[in-house]
Scaffold this active site. Structure first.
Site, PDB file in Angstrom:
ATOM      1  N   GLN A 200       0.833  -1.022  -0.271  1.00 43.15           N
ATOM      2  CA  GLN A 200       0.246  -0.189  -0.102  1.00 43.15           C
ATOM      3  C   GLN A 200       0.950   1.332   0.291  1.00 43.15           C
ATOM      4  O   GLN A 200       2.119   1.308   0.835  1.00 43.15           O
ATOM      5  CB  GLN A 200      -1.448  -0.099   1.485  1.00 43.15           C
ATOM      6  CG  GLN A 200      -2.023   0.983   1.138  1.00 43.15           C
ATOM      7  CD  GLN A 200      -2.817   1.479   2.630  1.00 43.15           C
ATOM      8  OE1 GLN A 200      -2.937  -0.100   2.986  1.00 43.15           O
ATOM      9  NE2 GLN A 200      -4.089   1.868   2.252  1.00 43.15           N
TER      10      GLN A 200
ATOM     11  N   HIS B 273      -8.887   2.564  -0.018  1.00 41.81           N
ATOM     12  CA  HIS B 273      -9.718   2.604  -1.375  1.00 41.81           C
ATOM     13  C   HIS B 273      -9.605   1.289  -2.546  1.00 41.81           C
ATOM     14  O   HIS B 273      -8.158   0.727  -1.958  1.00 41.81           O
ATOM     15  CB  HIS B 273      -8.232   3.964  -2.286  1.00 41.81           C
ATOM     16  CG  HIS B 273      -6.505   3.022  -2.356  1.00 41.81           C
ATOM     17  ND1 HIS B 273      -6.190   3.510  -1.035  1.00 41.81           N
ATOM     18  CD2 HIS B 273      -5.954   2.684  -2.828  1.00 41.81           C
ATOM     19  CE1 HIS B 273      -4.899   3.002  -1.309  1.00 41.81           C
ATOM     20  NE2 HIS B 273      -4.649   2.946  -2.653  1.00 41.81           N
TER      21      HIS B 273
END
Ligand code: DGP
Length: 124
Positions: A100, A106
């Site tokens: 990430q 998201h």
């Protein structure tokens, strides 16, 4: 009550949500924003984010279930609105091991006219 602030001024996606940083938004409502990824890896590559600052999927709690459901239900609508009718891929990178990069929850949503390939050759 969430342990996370609803807006983190040091978070780039909070700032996109607030309109402080430009992004090519394709959808927004009270709870979420969808915008084009700055580094697209497919002909359609959008990111779905909650307006609330939740760092990653690892911090999700039962009280976030409706919010996450709302984000995921929107994915298909947005892909169809962009003219893709034959499927799509949804990815959420989580934490260091998940590679990430931006610590604001998201979901990547990717679509194309042909199959996108299979990880790990297709890296997000
Ligand atoms: P990841 O955290 O690894 O799931 O990836 C974050 C994604 O966010 C990456 O594909 C690039 C995208 N991104 C990073 N900064 C910005 C930005 O300022 N604007 C937009 N539109 N996308 C961004």
């Amino acid at each position: 009550m969430s342990q996370h602030p609803s807006h983190d001024p040091s978070c780039i996606f909070c700032r996109i949500s607030a309109g402080e940083i430009p992004a090519q938004k394709v959808y927004e409502d009270e709870h979420m924003v969808a915008f084009r990824d700055i580094r697209p890896r497919a002909p359609l590559h959008i990111l779905l984010i909650p307006r609330q600052h939740i760092p990653s999927m690892a911090e999700l709690r039962p009280e976030h279930a409706a919010l996450v459901g709302h984000l995921l239900v929107k994915a298909g609508d947005l892909v169809r609105a962009e003219g893709y009718t034959d499927g799509f891929r949804t990815v959420a990178n989580t934490g260091r091991v998940g590679c990430q990069e931006v610590y604001h929850l998201h979901f990547h949503v990717l679509a194309a006219d042909a199959p996108l390939g299979v990880p790990p050759t297709f890296e997000l």
